[in-house]
Design a protein around this motif. Structure first.
Motif, mmCIF file in Angstrom:
data_model
loop_
_atom_site.group_PDB
_atom_site.id
_atom_site.type_symbol
_atom_site.label_atom_id
_atom_site.label_comp_id
_atom_site.label_asym_id
_atom_site.label_seq_id
_atom_site.Cartn_x
_atom_site.Cartn_y
_atom_site.Cartn_z
ATOM 1 N N LEU A 405 30.441 37.010 57.661
ATOM 2 C CA LEU A 405 29.973 36.271 58.830
ATOM 3 C C LEU A 405 28.677 35.524 58.534
ATOM 4 C CD1 LEU A 405 30.672 38.813 61.725
ATOM 5 C CD2 LEU A 405 31.859 36.658 61.283
ATOM 6 N N VAL A 406 27.802 36.145 57.743
ATOM 7 C CA VAL A 406 26.549 35.476 57.360
ATOM 8 C C VAL A 406 26.851 34.237 56.525
ATOM 9 C CG1 VAL A 406 24.448 35.701 55.972
ATOM 10 C CG2 VAL A 406 25.149 37.566 57.480
ATOM 11 N N TYR A 407 27.771 34.368 55.552
ATOM 12 C CA TYR A 407 28.122 33.227 54.696
ATOM 13 C C TYR A 407 28.688 32.073 55.524
ATOM 14 C CZ TYR A 407 27.695 36.072 50.416
ATOM 15 O OH TYR A 407 27.232 36.832 49.381
ATOM 16 N N TYR A 408 29.639 32.389 56.401
ATOM 17 C CA TYR A 408 30.320 31.322 57.134
ATOM 18 C C TYR A 408 29.424 30.708 58.215
ATOM 19 C CZ TYR A 408 34.239 33.579 54.799
ATOM 20 O OH TYR A 408 35.069 34.134 53.855
ATOM 21 N N THR A 409 28.521 31.520 58.758
ATOM 22 C CA THR A 409 27.558 30.973 59.719
ATOM 23 C C THR A 409 26.586 30.036 59.014
ATOM 24 O OG1 THR A 409 27.723 32.967 61.085
ATOM 25 C CG2 THR A 409 25.812 31.554 61.433
ATOM 26 N N ALA A 410 26.146 30.435 57.823
ATOM 27 C CA ALA A 410 25.259 29.567 57.043
ATOM 28 C C ALA A 410 25.972 28.258 56.701
ATOM 29 C CB ALA A 410 24.817 30.279 55.766
ATOM 30 N N GLU A 411 27.252 28.346 56.352
ATOM 31 C CA GLU A 411 28.024 27.142 56.048
ATOM 32 C C GLU A 411 28.145 26.237 57.277
ATOM 33 O OE1 GLU A 411 32.562 25.888 54.669
ATOM 34 O OE2 GLU A 411 31.856 27.954 54.384
ATOM 35 N N LEU A 412 28.352 26.853 58.442
ATOM 36 C CA LEU A 412 28.465 26.085 59.686
ATOM 37 C C LEU A 412 27.171 25.342 59.983
ATOM 38 C CD1 LEU A 412 30.268 25.518 62.202
ATOM 39 C CD2 LEU A 412 29.172 27.505 63.273
ATOM 40 N N ILE A 413 26.042 26.003 59.734
ATOM 41 C CA ILE A 413 24.740 25.383 60.018
ATOM 42 C C ILE A 413 24.392 24.321 58.980
ATOM 43 C CG2 ILE A 413 22.251 25.844 60.156
ATOM 44 C CD1 ILE A 413 22.984 28.636 61.230
ATOM 45 N N ARG A 414 24.661 24.618 57.695
ATOM 46 C CA ARG A 414 24.286 23.705 56.619
ATOM 47 C C ARG A 414 25.257 22.532 56.473
ATOM 48 N NH1 ARG A 414 24.790 25.620 51.673
ATOM 49 N NH2 ARG A 414 22.966 24.643 50.717
ATOM 50 N N GLY A 415 26.488 22.747 56.911
ATOM 51 C CA GLY A 415 27.510 21.720 56.726
ATOM 52 C C GLY A 415 28.200 21.806 55.380
ATOM 53 N N LYS A 416 27.855 22.811 54.605
ATOM 54 C CA LYS A 416 28.495 23.033 53.304
ATOM 55 C C LYS A 416 28.325 24.497 52.923
ATOM 56 C CE LYS A 416 24.403 21.645 50.628
ATOM 57 N NZ LYS A 416 23.891 20.779 49.541
ATOM 58 N N PRO A 417 29.215 25.022 52.081
ATOM 59 C CA PRO A 417 29.136 26.436 51.714
ATOM 60 C C PRO A 417 27.892 26.736 50.885
ATOM 61 C CG PRO A 417 31.282 25.497 51.166
ATOM 62 C CD PRO A 417 30.382 24.350 51.483
ATOM 63 N N LEU A 418 27.507 27.995 50.887
ATOM 64 C CA LEU A 418 26.475 28.442 49.962
ATOM 65 C C LEU A 418 27.010 28.302 48.541
ATOM 66 C CD1 LEU A 418 25.321 31.723 51.767
ATOM 67 C CD2 LEU A 418 24.094 29.558 51.698
ATOM 68 N N SER A 419 26.109 28.163 47.590
ATOM 69 C CA SER A 419 26.539 27.958 46.213
ATOM 70 C C SER A 419 27.353 29.148 45.718
ATOM 71 C CB SER A 419 25.321 27.765 45.308
ATOM 72 O OG SER A 419 24.595 28.974 45.180
ATOM 73 N N GLU A 420 28.233 28.875 44.778
ATOM 74 C CA GLU A 420 29.064 29.937 44.209
ATOM 75 C C GLU A 420 28.206 31.033 43.602
ATOM 76 O OE1 GLU A 420 32.793 31.569 43.589
ATOM 77 O OE2 GLU A 420 32.303 29.682 44.602
ATOM 78 N N ARG A 421 27.092 30.626 42.989
ATOM 79 C CA ARG A 421 26.196 31.596 42.348
ATOM 80 C C ARG A 421 25.606 32.557 43.381
ATOM 81 N NH1 ARG A 421 20.737 31.760 41.444
ATOM 82 N NH2 ARG A 421 20.044 32.948 39.610
ATOM 83 N N VAL A 422 25.165 32.014 44.523
ATOM 84 C CA VAL A 422 24.577 32.854 45.577
ATOM 85 C C VAL A 422 25.629 33.809 46.130
ATOM 86 C CG1 VAL A 422 23.623 32.831 47.913
ATOM 87 C CG2 VAL A 422 22.771 31.214 46.200
ATOM 88 N N GLN A 423 26.839 33.295 46.347
ATOM 89 C CA GLN A 423 27.893 34.140 46.898
ATOM 90 C C GLN A 423 28.278 35.250 45.927
ATOM 91 O OE1 GLN A 423 31.148 32.333 49.095
ATOM 92 N NE2 GLN A 423 30.143 30.331 48.994
#
Length: 452
Positions: A405-423
């Protein structure tokens, strides 16, 4: 309860709660147009598989959870025709809905189960009074006395006795626990429990010892004689009052109980009163090892008769209508959810004992114990485990639903996914945390099982 009944109660709980959790994910995924490939209860190689409605339904041998496998380009090649139905190609809001559905189903189930019990059996509330203080115990050391009414625990008001006891137990390792009480003569004071880091606090956390507080009082008469016990063989009956042991006068229950406990495996001569007449009998006490293996005590197999007048004063029973039962169920779910989150917070900051964490063995023991009491206790146990499962899965830990949920919420706010490295880093941290938690839970189970 037999080991087979305990296992049955445990497996029923796990299959039911995990199935409904994963079913929440599945139904919302299908509603969002995502292709679901597999629904599994348990991990490992499935021993039951059935294809139905395009989904492989499985039962696997390791009952520590389950999963729903969806089409996802991150997990392998996906046919071009299936790309529109891949999980990772959906809008973040859809992915948030799918991930949140599992924990929310568990929380909703907790409300429903509590509602079922309250509507069918009514609500029993035990007021936060101290009826008996057992010694030795942390409560006796802190100066608790019969008649104390517990008002607050570390400044937080308490609703009933179970609430007070739970809060005290969870706060034991956080430093001194300040318990606000109103004494039997009406004076307000504070009892300070300073047991953090002590063997006594550890024993309470491991559930091999109790706080030493009971809301109930008992009389000095025998209330129940256990079948095939030394007392039963000696002819003792409910209603008898033991007034002497080996010639030593014992005015109260605790007086003769102390003598029996100190004479494990020895013959004792008891003098008792029945219907106004004095009798004598001789018996051989049982030698019983305490759960923490600290000592061996004597027992004769009797329980005291409850003080009915006191019980009528502290026990409140009510039969609410449907609206009242639903409100009580909702309130209890919210209260326990907040308490669970507070426990995780305290554990994170070293203010709660890690001994509180249980694994499969601890859960199985609780399942068996609640099932042996009756269906109401077992349903309430299911509600509590479902609630805990829902709250835990919402924690912002990668690999748990809350982490996604944190990842997808961050993606919703940023307009793009978190980097693969961070994930990937988050996944490694999350797996490490969960593995450490599982090892700790198994360790606690083993130490409780062998009484260390």
């Amino acid at each position: 309860m037999s080991i087979f009944q305990t296992i049955a109660a445990f497996l029923t709980a796990i299959v039911l709660l995990v199935s409904l959790h994963e079913l929440g994910h599945l139904l919302v995924a299908r509603w969002c147009g995502i292709k679901v490939l597999r629904f599994s209860v348990g991990f490992g190689r499935p021993f039951v598989k059935k294809q139905w409605r395009g989904i492989e339904w499985c039962l696997a041998p390791i009952p520590l959870g389950g999963y729903v496998k969806m089409t996802d380009t991150r997990e392998g090649n996906v046919a071009d025709a299936d790309l529109p139905y891949a999980f990772d190609k959906q809008h973040p809001l859809k992915r948030i809905a799918v991930v949140a559905a599992g924990p929310l189903v568990n929380l909703a189930l907790a409300v429903g189960l509590y509602f079922w019990v309250f509507a069918a059996d009514g609500i029993t509330q035990i007021k936060p009074y101290v009826g008996t203080v057992h010694a030795p115990s942390v409560a006796a050391t802190a100066g608790f006395a019969p008649g104390d009414r517990i008002l607050t625990v570390n400044g937080t008001p308490v609703a009933d006795f179970n609430d007070a006891r739970t809060r005290i137990v969870l706060d034991l390792d956080g430093g001194t626990v300040a318990v606000g009480v109103q004494t039997a003569n009406g004076q307000n004071t504070v009892r300070h429990i300073d047991a953090a880091g002590t063997p006594e606090a550890e024993a309470v956390a491991k559930r091999t010892a109790d706080l030493g507080l009971s809301p109930f009082k008992h009389t000095d008469a025998v209330g129940k004689v256990m079948p095939h016990s030394p007392a039963a063989r000696a002819g003792l009956q409910a209603g008898d009052r033991i007034v002497a042991v080996n010639g030593t006068t014992t005015r109260h229950w605790r007086d003769w109980q102390t003598i029996v406990r100190d004479n494990a495996g020895r013959y004792l001569t008891l003098t008792y009163v029945r219907e106004g007449k004095f009798y004598q009998t001789k018996l051989l006490t049982n030698a019983v090892e305490l759960p923490d293996r600290s000592r061996i005590i004597g027992q004769i197999g009797v329980l005291p008769a409850p003080d009915q007048a006191w019980q009528a004063q502290i026990v409140r029973r009510q039969r609410p209508d449907a609206a009242g039962a639903l409100h009580a169920a909702w309130s209890k779910t919210v209260s326990y959810s907040v308490l669970t989150l507070d426990f995780f917070r305290k554990m994170l900051f070293g203010q709660a004992s890690l001994n509180h964490i249980s694994g499969p063995v601890g859960i199985a023991e609780a399942a068996g114990a609640s099932a042996s009491v009756g269906w109401q206790a077992y349903v309430e146990f299911l509600a509590l485990v479902s609630l805990s499962l829902g709250v835990m899965n919402l924690l912002p830990v990668p690999v748990l639903d809350g982490g996604h949920l944190v990842y997808y919420t961050a993606e919703l706010i940023r307009g793009k996914p978190l980097s693969e490295r961070v994930q990937q880093l988050g996944v490694r941290v999350g797996i490490s945390l969960m593995l450490a938690m599982m090892l700790l839970a198994f360790f606690n189970d083993i130490t409780r099982l062998f009484g260390q």
